[in-house]
Scaffold this motif. Structure first.
Motif, short mmCIF file in Angstrom:
data_model
loop_
_atom_site.label_atom_id
_atom_site.label_comp_id
_atom_site.label_asym_id
_atom_site.label_seq_id
_atom_site.Cartn_x
_atom_site.Cartn_y
_atom_site.Cartn_z
N ARG A 76 -9.58 4.25 5.43
CA ARG A 76 -8.77 5.37 5.93
C ARG A 76 -7.31 4.93 6.14
O ARG A 76 -6.38 5.64 5.77
N GLU A 77 -7.13 3.77 6.74
CA GLU A 77 -5.76 3.26 6.96
C GLU A 77 -5.22 2.59 5.71
O GLU A 77 -4.04 2.70 5.38
N GLY A 78 -6.10 1.89 4.98
CA GLY A 78 -5.67 1.13 3.81
C GLY A 78 -5.12 2.00 2.70
O GLY A 78 -4.14 1.64 2.05
N ILE A 79 -5.73 3.17 2.47
CA ILE A 79 -5.28 4.03 1.36
C ILE A 79 -3.86 4.52 1.61
O ILE A 79 -3.07 4.68 0.69
N LYS A 80 -3.50 4.72 2.87
CA LYS A 80 -2.14 5.18 3.21
C LYS A 80 -1.12 4.08 2.89
O LYS A 80 -0.03 4.37 2.39
#
Length: 110
Positions: free
Chosen positions: A60-64
């Motif tokens: 969830r955080e990594g894709i951003k």
């Protein structure tokens, strides 16, 4: 973002012609924006892989960070970041999304 998360994201993007990072699943979206993008792909009958970012906080955080785009959903077509809900919706409405699929030789309903 750790290396394992980066590799997981890259693997999803690299091994699926159309990949949608979304909240929830296409059949049970957990966000209106994710539902909208999944529905546009369903309307065009495009085969796509969905990745539920709610099932893994690191994704969830990594894709951003990976895309340098602050929101989800995120659509990738043949390893290229297309955009989020507003961009995909605009492309859907003006025919650019169909053209993108044609240019990338991805089957869709004409």
């Amino acid at each position: 973002m750790d290396q394992q998360t980066k590799e997981l994201i890259e693997n999803n993007i690299n091994t699926n012609e159309v990949c949608l990072f979304m909240k929830g699943t296409p059949d049970a979206p957990e966000c209106g924006f994710s539902m909208a993008v999944a529905n546009m792909l369903k309307i065009l009958e495009v085969s796509f892989k969905s990745v539920n970012v709610l099932s893994d906080q690191s994704i969830r955080e990594g894709i951003k960070k990976f895309s340098e785009w602050p929101t989800v959903p995120q659509l990738y077509v043949k390893k290229e970041f297309v955009g989020g809900c507003d961009i995909v919706k605009e492309m859907f409405e003006n025919g650019e999304l169909k053209k993108l699929f044609e240019d990338k030789q991805i089957k869709y309903k004409k």
